[in-house]
Design a protein around this motif. Structure first.
Motif, short mmCIF file in Angstrom:
data_model
loop_
_atom_site.label_atom_id
_atom_site.label_comp_id
_atom_site.label_asym_id
_atom_site.label_seq_id
_atom_site.Cartn_x
_atom_site.Cartn_y
_atom_site.Cartn_z
N ASP A 171 0.87 -1.15 -0.11
CA ASP A 171 -0.12 -0.08 -0.04
C ASP A 171 0.85 1.17 -0.16
O ASP A 171 2.35 1.41 -0.03
CB ASP A 171 -0.88 0.04 1.21
CG ASP A 171 -0.18 0.06 2.52
OD1 ASP A 171 0.95 0.62 2.37
OD2 ASP A 171 -1.20 -0.14 3.54
N ALA B 52 -0.99 -6.59 4.21
CA ALA B 52 -1.92 -7.15 5.35
C ALA B 52 -1.36 -8.52 5.66
O ALA B 52 -1.43 -9.20 4.60
CB ALA B 52 -3.14 -6.98 4.88
N ILE C 249 -2.74 -11.87 7.78
CA ILE C 249 -3.71 -12.69 8.35
C ILE C 249 -2.97 -13.93 9.05
O ILE C 249 -2.18 -14.74 8.43
CB ILE C 249 -4.77 -13.44 7.50
CG1 ILE C 249 -5.33 -12.18 6.44
CG2 ILE C 249 -5.81 -14.10 8.02
CD1 ILE C 249 -6.18 -12.92 5.24
N MET D 188 -5.74 -12.93 14.06
CA MET D 188 -5.58 -11.38 14.03
C MET D 188 -4.88 -11.10 12.77
O MET D 188 -4.63 -11.89 12.00
CB MET D 188 -4.15 -10.93 15.31
CG MET D 188 -3.09 -11.69 14.96
SD MET D 188 -1.70 -11.32 16.14
CE MET D 188 -1.31 -9.62 15.55
N LEU D 189 -5.03 -9.57 12.51
CA LEU D 189 -4.50 -9.17 11.29
C LEU D 189 -3.22 -8.14 11.69
O LEU D 189 -3.37 -7.41 12.88
CB LEU D 189 -5.43 -8.21 10.64
CG LEU D 189 -5.04 -7.96 9.20
CD1 LEU D 189 -5.78 -8.59 7.99
CD2 LEU D 189 -4.98 -6.57 9.05
N TRP E 42 0.66 -6.16 10.19
CA TRP E 42 1.11 -5.59 8.83
C TRP E 42 2.47 -5.79 8.71
O TRP E 42 3.40 -5.88 9.68
CB TRP E 42 0.86 -4.18 9.04
CG TRP E 42 -0.63 -3.77 9.08
CD1 TRP E 42 -1.08 -3.67 10.32
CD2 TRP E 42 -1.56 -3.53 8.12
NE1 TRP E 42 -2.61 -3.45 9.85
CE2 TRP E 42 -2.85 -3.25 8.77
CE3 TRP E 42 -1.53 -3.62 6.71
CZ2 TRP E 42 -4.06 -3.18 7.85
CZ3 TRP E 42 -2.76 -3.68 5.83
CH2 TRP E 42 -3.76 -3.33 6.51
N ARG F 260 1.90 -0.10 12.31
CA ARG F 260 1.55 1.25 11.73
C ARG F 260 1.53 2.46 12.77
O ARG F 260 1.70 3.33 12.30
CB ARG F 260 0.11 0.99 11.17
CG ARG F 260 -0.04 0.03 10.14
CD ARG F 260 -0.66 0.07 9.01
NE ARG F 260 -2.46 0.03 9.88
CZ ARG F 260 -3.44 0.18 9.13
NH1 ARG F 260 -3.51 0.19 7.82
NH2 ARG F 260 -4.75 -0.25 9.79
N ASP G 124 -1.30 -8.54 -2.49
CA ASP G 124 -1.33 -7.57 -1.33
C ASP G 124 -2.01 -7.92 -0.02
O ASP G 124 -2.15 -7.37 0.92
CB ASP G 124 -2.28 -6.50 -1.86
CG ASP G 124 -3.73 -7.12 -1.92
OD1 ASP G 124 -4.08 -7.97 -1.91
OD2 ASP G 124 -4.66 -6.24 -2.15
N ALA G 125 -1.68 -9.50 -0.02
CA ALA G 125 -2.08 -10.22 1.70
C ALA G 125 -1.32 -11.48 1.63
O ALA G 125 -0.95 -12.20 0.79
CB ALA G 125 -3.82 -10.59 1.49
N LEU G 126 -0.85 -11.72 2.93
CA LEU G 126 -0.20 -13.04 3.51
C LEU G 126 -1.00 -13.76 4.15
O LEU G 126 -1.84 -13.23 5.12
CB LEU G 126 1.03 -12.48 4.16
CG LEU G 126 2.07 -11.77 3.16
CD1 LEU G 126 2.87 -10.93 4.12
CD2 LEU G 126 2.66 -12.56 2.53
N LEU G 127 -0.84 -15.01 4.20
CA LEU G 127 -1.66 -16.01 5.00
C LEU G 127 -0.71 -16.58 5.71
O LEU G 127 0.23 -17.50 5.14
CB LEU G 127 -2.57 -16.80 4.44
CG LEU G 127 -3.47 -17.78 5.61
CD1 LEU G 127 -4.19 -17.37 6.42
CD2 LEU G 127 -4.28 -19.01 4.71
#
Lengths: 112, 112
Positions: free
Chosen positions: A8, A14, A16, A27-28, A30, A50, A78-81
């Protein structure tokens, strides 16, 4: 791999966090490139805060360590698990997950 | 409730989408206040697209509808957990989740 990340405007993706054996979403957080690098190479989850603008390795203060079991990047980068073994509570408030007891009123839907 | 949301600089919060009965994490999308409002009041998940800068109701094009089962806001108000009944593939690439087959090499950790 870093080239596949779509960060971003703050350079973050993000992450997860999911308990590997029960599939609970805990939780989430960064991550920037360095936090992801540390997560992939040390067996422990590191985030970038952040609000505090600093790295934090989960559990260093609380003891509620997250041991890494697997990491996957999503289709558009744009997201990780991150699947982990969570020691104790994932949430700083003391609940197991950051979503426990925080439901919003919602109309539900059904398949036809 | 909207006052509890901590939006990013683009006015968005991350929405984790989870299959309600298996606990699979299906995808991550983004919501602004209006997308969340539609999600809470219609039984169907609506996102705000960061790339296209428009609302999209999941399944309208693909048929891969997400029926809302529950919605929770996390402890610090910057993430949503939306539990759904997903029809078909959650990912636009055709895989069940957006993370399938997209693992990164990671060192794993273990409890002492």
């Amino acid at each position: 791999m870093a080239t596949a990340l779509k960060r971003d405007s703050a350079g973050l993706v993000a992450a997860i966090i999911q308990q590997f054996d029960t599939n609970e979403v805990l939780m989430l957080g960064w991550m920037d490139d360095e936090a992801l690098h540390r997560t992939l190479t040390t067996g422990r989850v590191t985030f970038f805060s952040r609000s505090r603008q600093e790295y934090w390795r989960k559990g260093d203060t609380s003891g509620h360590v997250q041991y890494v079991k697997s990491v996957a990047l999503d289709c558009d980068g744009d997201a990780l698990l991150v699947r982990v073994d969570q020691v104790g509570a994932a949430c700083h408030t003391g609940t197991r997950t950051c979503f426990d007891g925080r439901s919003l009123a919602a109309v539900t839907g059904e398949r036809d």
